[in-house]
Design an enzyme around this catalytic site. Structure first.
Site, PDB file in Angstrom:
ATOM      1  N   GLU A 191       0.795  -1.283  -0.151  1.00  0.00           N
ATOM      2  CA  GLU A 191      -0.014  -0.149  -0.103  1.00  0.00           C
ATOM      3  C   GLU A 191       0.788   1.223  -0.008  1.00  0.00           C
ATOM      4  OE1 GLU A 191      -2.287   3.533   1.697  1.00  0.00           O
ATOM      5  OE2 GLU A 191      -0.540   2.277   2.645  1.00  0.00           O
TER       6      GLU A 191
ATOM      7  N   ASP B 230      -7.965   1.441   7.946  1.00  0.00           N
ATOM      8  CA  ASP B 230      -6.689   2.049   7.907  1.00  0.00           C
ATOM      9  C   ASP B 230      -6.392   3.007   9.078  1.00  0.00           C
ATOM     10  OD1 ASP B 230      -4.417   2.258   7.027  1.00  0.00           O
ATOM     11  OD2 ASP B 230      -4.693   3.089   5.216  1.00  0.00           O
TER      12      ASP B 230
HETATM   13 ZN   LIG Z   1       0.806   4.514   5.622  1.00  0.00          ZN
END
Ligand SMILES: [Zn+2]
Ligand SMILES: *[C@@H]1O[C@H](CO)[C@@H](O)[C@H](O)[C@H]1NC(C)=O
Length: 389
Positions: free
Chosen positions: A193, A240
């Site tokens: 990511e 997240d």
């Molecule tokens: Zn990050």
């Protein structure tokens, strides 16, 4: 936009398709009170779920392999009914020039045992397991070791309910009934990511970009309910930067605001039942439940959902705005987590997923019985069974 005459021709056909959607049963207070809690498993030194992930996890290094082993062996050893599959790719990065870096997504899945792969709509829970190259030694506890551990707890806690529900459906002859919605659940542990240098379209989201493209170009068998694995995603819930105290999660997308409201109402039900332990200053993690349609802007945070959202997948993005102050610093480590907040996110997500999977009456309760089921109709703004025409 289709011309109006097309709409009027198609409308009755769509109605017929949508009417096979099933109702669902709200999760009862008794079931919420009986949800398993992952107390010691989130201990940052000894916790079986979280502590093995509090290492550097840079793609192409031993930390990546250790994190993978932890995730894959957790499922193989504890949840053998969940399939574990990999989506491996390599790519170059601006930092590492010609070197091919491995990016390896882990996909774990639990489908009804009788269902064909292309006929299952899946609640899709997502977090990334890689960590950022810089600063050296960066752990990424909220980014996203803790979200990965939360999702492992959710999977483990759903299993008994799923097993019970599907066994009962098979006994009752409901398995394979073409008028019953076939629901599964999958967790995507995405790799790559983080950007290696600075965030750009090509230096970020290595795993997500590759997986979304692969699924988009891998059709299911002809006559499947869903065209391809992307189309099988009923909702993409991305966790997240979660795990510090006082998160404020906006509702980013109007098309999934209904799902945000469900998350918010699960949070407030659990708080009212004294089943959460954090004490956010504002009283809630999810303050936007009354957001009006006119207040949605086009602004959002770029993250693993983007390659999926661009292809039409509905997304609920659970990321705080503003970002926690430890973000992308060496302070984003185990010591800076607020474990009450970590546990509470796990419980809210578990309650949401149990309700989504329609597990009321199937989850084990502390009273040693399963609650009675009362069917309600879905609200008009919720998605119905998707069937390809
Ligand atoms: Zn990050
Ligand atoms: C993908 O990579 C993992 C980790 O190296 C490995 O265990 C797995 O067998 C690979 N899977 C495929 C399908 O290539």
């Amino acid at each position: 936009m289709a011309p109006p005459f097309m709409c009027s021709l198609l409308f009755p056909l769509f109605l017929a398709v949508l009417s096979i959607a099933s109702g669902y049963t709200p999760i009862s207070d008794d079931t919420l009170k009986s949800l398993p809690v992952a107390n010691d498993d989130f201990n940052i030194e000894t916790g079986s779920l979280l502590s093995p992930l509090l290492i550097t996890r840079v793609p192409g290094t031993g930390g990546q392999v250790e994190a993978q082993n932890h995730i894959a062996s957790f499922f193989q050893e504890n949840l053998p009914e969940w399939s574990v599959s990999w989506h491996n790719t390599t790519d170059t990065t601006p930092l590492t020039e010609d070197e091919e870096i491995p990016f390896q997504n882990i996909i774990v899945r639990r489908d009804p045992p009788w269902a064909a792969e292309g006929d299952v709509g899946r609640l899709t829970l997502v977090a990334h397991y890689d960590s950022k190259v810089e600063p050296e030694g960066f752990i990424g506890a909220i980014d996203s070791a803790a979200p990965c551990a939360m999702l492992m707890h959710v999977a483990r806690s759903l299993e008994e309910g799923l097993k019970h529900m599907w066994a009962e459906m098979e006994e009752n002859g409901e398995a394979g009934d073409p008028f019953t919605e076939v629901k599964g659940v999958q967790i995507l542990f995405l790799d790559g990511e983080e950007a290696w240098e600075t965030w750009t379209r090509t230096d970020s989201l290595y795993g997500a970009r590759s997986l979304a493209e692969y699924w988009d170009t891998t059709p299911h068998a002809a006559m499947s309910a869903y065209r391809n694995p992307l189309n099988s995603i009923s909702l993409f819930v991305l966790l997240d930067l979660l795990g510090t105290a006082n998160p404020r999660i906006p509702s980013y997308f109007q098309n999934t605001h209904w799902a945000y409201k469900k998350y918010a109402s699960m949070e407030s039900r659990l708080r009212n039942l004294h089943l959460l332990t954090s004490k956010p200053a504002s009283g809630t993690f999810l303050p936007d439940k009354d957001k009006k349609a006119s207040d949605f802007s086009r602004g959002f945070v770029e993250d693993d959902h983007v390659p999926f959202m661009r292809r039409g997948v509905p997304v609920l993005h659970l990321i705080p705005t503003p970002f926690p102050s430890v973000w992308h610093t060496l302070e984003d480590d185990g010591e800076h987590l607020d474990i009450d907040t970590v546990k509470d996110w796990a419980q809210i997500t578990l309650g949401f997923a149990a309700e989504w999977m329609d597990l009321e009456g199937h989850m084990p309760t502390t009273k040693g019985r399963r609650a009675d089921r009362v069917q309600v109709e879905r609200g008009a703004d919720e998605p119905k069974t998707k069937t390809e025409l």
